[in-house]
Enzyme design. Structure first.
Site, PDB file in Angstrom:
ATOM      1  N   SER A 179      97.842  17.851  74.401  1.00  0.00           N
ATOM      2  CA  SER A 179      98.652  18.729  73.549  1.00  0.00           C
ATOM      3  C   SER A 179      99.349  19.893  74.238  1.00  0.00           C
ATOM      4  O   SER A 179     100.164  20.559  73.609  1.00  0.00           O
ATOM      5  CB  SER A 179      97.809  19.279  72.413  1.00  0.00           C
ATOM      6  OG  SER A 179      97.704  18.316  71.403  1.00  0.00           O
ATOM      7  N   LYS A 209      99.661  29.965  70.299  1.00  0.00           N
ATOM      8  CA  LYS A 209      99.451  28.840  69.378  1.00  0.00           C
ATOM      9  C   LYS A 209      98.558  29.292  68.231  1.00  0.00           C
ATOM     10  O   LYS A 209      97.590  30.038  68.447  1.00  0.00           O
ATOM     11  CB  LYS A 209      98.807  27.673  70.144  1.00  0.00           C
ATOM     12  CG  LYS A 209      98.699  26.380  69.337  1.00  0.00           C
ATOM     13  CD  LYS A 209      98.128  25.252  70.193  1.00  0.00           C
ATOM     14  CE  LYS A 209      98.052  23.931  69.424  1.00  0.00           C
ATOM     15  NZ  LYS A 209      97.511  22.833  70.245  1.00  0.00           N
ATOM     16  N   SER A 238     100.189  18.624  70.284  1.00  0.00           N
ATOM     17  CA  SER A 238     100.231  19.464  69.106  1.00  0.00           C
ATOM     18  C   SER A 238     100.795  20.862  69.371  1.00  0.00           C
ATOM     19  O   SER A 238     101.137  21.564  68.418  1.00  0.00           O
ATOM     20  CB  SER A 238      98.831  19.582  68.512  1.00  0.00           C
ATOM     21  OG  SER A 238      97.972  20.243  69.424  1.00  0.00           O
TER      22      SER A 238
HETATM   23  N1  GLN Z   1      97.706  13.848  70.184  1.00  0.00           N
HETATM   24  C1  GLN Z   1      96.295  13.883  70.389  1.00  0.00           C
HETATM   25  C2  GLN Z   1      95.600  13.899  69.057  1.00  0.00           C
HETATM   26  O1  GLN Z   1      96.255  13.811  68.084  1.00  0.00           O
HETATM   27  C3  GLN Z   1      95.932  15.076  71.213  1.00  0.00           C
HETATM   28  C4  GLN Z   1      95.893  16.337  70.453  1.00  0.00           C
HETATM   29  C5  GLN Z   1      95.520  17.518  71.279  1.00  0.00           C
HETATM   30  O2  GLN Z   1      95.487  17.485  72.510  1.00  0.00           O
HETATM   31  N2  GLN Z   1      95.166  18.586  70.595  1.00  0.00           N
HETATM   32  O3  GLN Z   1      94.413  13.997  68.950  1.00  0.00           O
END
Ligand code: GLN
Length: 454
Positions: A159, A60, A135
């Site tokens: 995410s 990532k 994400s």
């Molecule tokens: N979707 C969540 C957010 O937007 C989690 C994101 C994540 O786990 N990095 O904060």
């Protein structure tokens, strides 16, 4: 097969599908081939036995890789070439893993669909009109599309698990402190964890084994021995007690998803576990708590992107203050700005007690919900997400419906416990994820249940 063959196969597959899937932001082809040759030579001399030796992995793009561009999918870091490796990268390199490339994500890991990337749209390999989740959408899509067998993601509020569920692969968020965060570009430091995304539970356990353990460079990494996760995959789960929270089957949870999870519990029952309904009564406050705390931490963490230290700097500034303002206005995308503003507000004097401090107190209540249940049960099971993958563009105009997608994953980060998503069926041809949540530092039991079910 040689290691060079494995690496060739990854790039061949990328050549075949990447035009459609768009999971990678940067490829590391030249370096990967050189390293494959080196490792083949070592192998010929019989020098290596590590299980990850020579295996291709995608990373990532919020995990820093020495000399390999690391953007967090943000324009503000479009040209950032790190001068050091994250601890997880050092460990992977030492184990002989080969970095194939850097994977797309929501900008600074803020989002649930990878649509917040500053650079490109990643598509779900099961249905190209749908999102891969986020994400870590690039990581899950690349594994699902067969571009790489292993990937790393990061999970602050779901995410890793949510994109794993949407793409039909296996994703684990480790216990907070299990894996070093040194070199993970910080979003919300008290919640962030790096974790593995793979096709099988066994692969996942091998990868976690390599990246886990205390690190002097991260004072929040835990000095607790790392057990042998692969040995935990015995297939025997007889007598385990499973808790099923009623709050995880509430409004908004798709009927097909509900049925898939109930069918999974049936399978587990046949394998000798018992399950009971329980309550995690403060779950309903998790989303609000998370968005206050994560945004507050993000507003502080993202202050460092000022046009001086890294990446993008505006050409249009007439003085220093202008330079900061314009660099940040031009460099950050809308979702990142929304979080910085919300976080700055929640931390400002006069509001701090009402929002930030209150959210910290509620976080403790949520953590205690889990501790209470874990006094009597070995794992907690529910769906990973309320619905399967949604359409591209479906939720971009309404941040709140996008946030709602993480309602079942976020409490786990607030409590700091580990959780996995494993595929448990399909609804209308789209994969559904089963979430298995464990006690602090008990990844072994989480894996054991996931592996027996798989
Ligand atoms: N979707 C969540 C957010 O937007 C989690 C994101 C994540 O786990 N990095 O904060």
């Amino acid at each position: 097969v040689s290691i060079s063959d494995l690496v060739d196969e990854s790039y061949r597959r990328i050549g075949e599908v990447e035009e459609k899937v768009q999971a990678f932001l940067t490829l590391n082809e030249e370096q990967a081939r050189v390293k494959a040759k080196e490792l083949d030579d070592k192998l010929a001399k019989g020098e290596e036995t590590n299980p990850l030796f020579g295996l291709p992995i995608g990373i990532k793009d919020n995990i820093v890789t020495k000399g390999l561009r690391t953007t967090c999918a943000s324009k503000i870091l479009y040209n950032f070439d790190p001068i050091y490796d994250a601890t997880v990268m050092e460990r992977l390199n030492a184990a002989g893993a080969i970095t194939i490339g850097k994977l797309n994500m929501d900008e600074f890991a803020m989002g649930s669909s990878t649509e917040n990337s500053g650079f490109q749209l990643t598509r779900n390999p099961w249905d190209l009109e749908r999102v891969p989740g986020g994400s870590s959408g690039g990581s899950a899509a690349a594994v699902a599309a067969g571009e790489v067998p292993f990937a790393l993601g990061s999970d602050t509020g779901g995410s890793i698990r949510q994109p794993a569920a949407f793409c039909g692969v296996v994703g684990l968020k480790p216990t907070y402190g299990r894996v070093s965060r040194f070199g993970l570009v910080a979003f919300a430091s008290s919640l962030d964890q790096i974790g593995p995304i793979t096709r099988t539970v066994e692969d996942n356990a091998y990868l976690l084994q390599v990246i886990s353990g205390v690190d002097p460079m991260d004072s929040t990494s835990a000095n607790i021995p790392v057990p042998n996760y692969v040995e935990a995959l015995t297939g025997d789960i007889k007598g385990l007690k499973i808790a099923v929270p009623k709050e995880y089957f509430g409004e908004g949870v798709d009927e097909g998803v509900r049925q898939s999870v109930l069918a999974a519990l049936n399978v587990l029952e046949k394998l000798g576990v018992t399950w009971e309904k329980v309550s995690l009564p403060h779950s309903k406050y998790a989303l609000a708590t998370y968005y206050l705390l994560a945004s507050s931490e993000a507003s502080a963490n993202l202050a460092r992107f000022d046009g001086v230290r890294y990446g993008y700097r505006t050409d249009n500034a007439k003085n220093l203050i202008d330079m900061y303002k314009l660099t940040r206005s031009e460099g950050f995308g809308n979702e990142v700005k929304r979080r910085i503003m919300l976080g700055t507000f929640a931390l400002s004097s006069g509001y701090y007690d009402a929002y930030y401090k209150k959210a910290q107190k509620v976080r403790t209540l949520i953590k205690r919900d889990f501790e209470n249940v874990f006094e009597q049960y070995d794992v907690i099971i529910g769906p990973t997400t309320p619905t399967p993958a949604f359409q591209i563009g479906e939720k971009t105009s309404d941040p709140l419906t996008m946030y709602m997608n993480d309602i079942l994953t976020i409490p786990v980060n607030l409590a700091g416990v580990p959780a996995i998503s494993v595929p448990c069926g399909f609804v209308d041809g789209l994969p559904v994820g089963l979430q298995i949540i464990g006690k602090h530092f008990d990844e072994s039991t989480v894996y054991r249940v996931a592996h027996a079910f798989e």
